[in-house]
Design an enzyme around this catalytic site. Structure first.
Site, PDB file in Angstrom:
ATOM      1  CE1 TYR A   1      -4.534  -1.727   4.938  1.00 50.70           C
ATOM      2  CE2 TYR A   1      -3.008   0.283   4.453  1.00 50.70           C
ATOM      3  CZ  TYR A   1      -3.752  -0.822   4.047  1.00 50.70           C
ATOM      4  OH  TYR A   1      -4.183  -0.943   2.724  1.00 50.70           O
TER       5      TYR A   1
ATOM      6  CB  SER B   1      -0.689  -0.051   1.371  1.00 49.83           C
ATOM      7  OG  SER B   1      -1.446   1.129   1.413  1.00 49.83           O
TER       8      SER B   1
END
Length: 217
Positions: free
Chosen positions: A146, A133
């Site tokens: 995350y 990401s």
């Protein structure tokens, strides 16, 4: 082979690969969404198989890899794409939630890589594509878990790529860092109780605000 194929980037990958003539082995926990992806991909004349799969389960991932080869004869590409999000403060995040996101975002990538690599090598050529990401490159408040999972994917895949290059085995790896893609990840994200305190009881509003920032189709 694609994990997280029921929607978002996984579905788009499946359809694009089908247009290029690739046969597909698709997996997700969302069976209705997975069936719809399979229908859309199969319309391009390729063979499509599906499996309900929890990527956090090592046993399930290895079984799916073996089944993929049994169904299709060989496999050349594994897209470890499945991912989830969690809003939580690093100081107070629960062990359960932290283990949940790491199980899917990180261990799912590890198990997918390990399960499929022997099959890719046996096929003679192939590629491992692991989805990190933008948050695997930079960190944001309330996204520490995350961030941890996606930074881990980045490090794991970069080391893997170098190892495969040394082996010169016909297989390599790429780590992908998408940012701002309009998927269901924000709306499906878990929100720790600390998020309500931080937002004055408006965690759901914060979730929707973040979803609006996902502007790329």
């Amino acid at each position: 082979a694609i994990t997280g194929a029921a929607s978002g980037m996984g579905r788009t990958l499946a359809i694009q690969l089908a247009k290029e003539g690739c046969h597909l082995s698709l997996s997700d926990v969302n069976e209705p969404g997975l069936a719809e992806t399979a229908r859309l991909a199969a319309a391009h004349g390729v063979k499509v198989t599906t499996a309900k799969l929890d990527v956090a389960s090592r046993e399930a991932m290895f079984a799916w890899a073996d089944q993929t080869v049994a169904d299709h004869g060989k496999v050349n590409l594994i897209f470890n794409n499945a991912g989830v999000a969690l809003g939580a403060f690093a100081e107070t995040v629960s062990q359960k939630d932290f283990e949940w996101i790491m199980g899917i975002n990180f261990w799912g990538v590890v198990w997918g890589t390990q399960a499929f690599l022997p099959h890719l090598k046996k096929a003679g050529e192939g590629h491992v594509i692991n989805t990190s990401s933008l948050f695997g490159l930079l960190a944001n408040p309330t996204q520490g878990c995350y961030n941890a999972s996606k930074f881990a994917v980045r490090g794991f895949t970069e080391a893997l790529r170098q190892e495969l290059d040394i082996e010169n085995c016909g297989v390599s790896a790429t780590c992908v860092h998408p940012g701002g893609i309009r998927t269901n990840i924000a709306l499906d994200a878990r929100m720790d109780a600390s998020m309500d305190k931080a937002t004055g009881g408006h965690a759901e509003i914060a979730r929707k605000r973040f979803d609006k920032l996902l502007n790329m189709t």
